[in-house]
Design a protein around this motif. Structure first.
Motif, PDB file in Angstrom:
ATOM      1  N   CYS A  82      55.187 -30.118 -12.847  1.00  0.00           N
ATOM      2  CA  CYS A  82      56.634 -30.635 -11.994  1.00  0.00           C
ATOM      3  C   CYS A  82      56.785 -31.935 -12.713  1.00  0.00           C
TER       4      CYS A  82
ATOM      5  N   HIS B 216      56.202 -33.999  -5.247  1.00  0.00           N
ATOM      6  CA  HIS B 216      55.605 -34.412  -6.480  1.00  0.00           C
ATOM      7  C   HIS B 216      54.619 -35.301  -6.276  1.00  0.00           C
TER       8      HIS B 216
ATOM      9  N   CYS C  23      52.938 -30.917  -8.922  1.00  0.00           N
ATOM     10  CA  CYS C  23      53.315 -30.413  -7.395  1.00  0.00           C
ATOM     11  C   CYS C  23      52.082 -30.354  -6.797  1.00  0.00           C
TER      12      CYS C  23
ATOM     13  N   CYS D 124      63.364 -24.157  -7.835  1.00  0.00           N
ATOM     14  CA  CYS D 124      62.415 -24.340  -6.869  1.00  0.00           C
ATOM     15  C   CYS D 124      62.806 -24.058  -5.412  1.00  0.00           C
TER      16      CYS D 124
END
Length: 53
Positions: free
Chosen positions: A10, A18, A25, A47
């Motif tokens: 991510c 994050h 992630c 997402c």
């Protein structure tokens, strides 16, 4: 700092999940959602686990 999940890459640093120190992630899984009845492109998905930091 949250620890990253090496299985979920991510680069959305604005997301609460994050990992901050790596482009990953911190969740153990994510939900991918679609905008309509049928997803035909990657732009028609998102997402669903995103939360603003």
């Amino acid at each position: 700092m949250p620890q990253g999940n090496s299985h979920i890459g991510c680069n959305v640093t604005e997301c609460r999940h994050h990992a901050k120190t790596v482009q990953q992630c911190s969740l153990s899984h994510i939900e991918v959602v679609k905008h309509g009845a049928t997803a035909t492109t990657k732009e028609s998905t998102d997402c669903g686990s995103f939360e603003r930091a």
